[in-house]
Design a protein around this motif. Sequence first.
Motif, short mmCIF file in Angstrom:
data_model
loop_
_atom_site.label_atom_id
_atom_site.label_comp_id
_atom_site.label_asym_id
_atom_site.label_seq_id
_atom_site.Cartn_x
_atom_site.Cartn_y
_atom_site.Cartn_z
N CYS A 54 0.87 -1.16 0.33
CA CYS A 54 -0.42 -0.12 0.39
C CYS A 54 0.56 1.34 -0.40
CB CYS A 54 -0.82 -0.14 1.14
SG CYS A 54 -2.16 -1.14 1.48
N CYS A 90 -6.12 0.41 4.72
CA CYS A 90 -6.67 -1.23 5.19
C CYS A 90 -6.32 -1.27 6.51
CB CYS A 90 -6.28 -1.96 3.95
SG CYS A 90 -4.25 -2.73 3.99
N CYS A 93 -2.25 -1.33 7.08
CA CYS A 93 -1.99 -0.43 7.06
C CYS A 93 -2.02 0.23 8.55
CB CYS A 93 -2.17 0.49 5.88
SG CYS A 93 -1.45 0.11 4.69
ZN LIG Z 1 -2.99 -0.89 3.52
#
Ligand SMILES: [Zn+2]
Length: 128
Positions: A54, A90, A93
């Motif tokens: 990410c 997310c 993360c």
């Molecule tokens: Zn993420």
Amino acid sequence: MIDSNDLKLIEEAKKIINKNFDEINENHTVGAALRCKNGNVYVGVNVYAQHGSCAEYIAMGTAITAGEREFDTIVAVRSPKKNNTLIAPCGNCRQLLMQYAPDIKVLIQTEDGIEKFFIKELLPYSPY
Ligand SMILES: [Zn+2]
């Protein structure tokens, strides 16, 4: 409450994804900007692959690589194709932020506008 520094951070996230947006393969579709407690800002875009990363991870990794350890605020935005709207972190993360920056704030778009949350509010009852 968000302030002018938060708006600047959002602009940095937009700038980096608009510069690197991969319209053909959609490998890079999110940009993140991370502000450290000393005011330095680091950016990143997501790197799509089977086990990709990410944008928040890339921004955090870049900051850590530069020697930063104290983090203040992070934000991520979608591609220009999706109007650069904010995207909430997310689960993976959220865990990263909780472990590396347990008092970091995250900018998130809600029904009431852009709001700032502590990571602890986004990952309640975390054991780490
Ligand atoms: Zn993420």
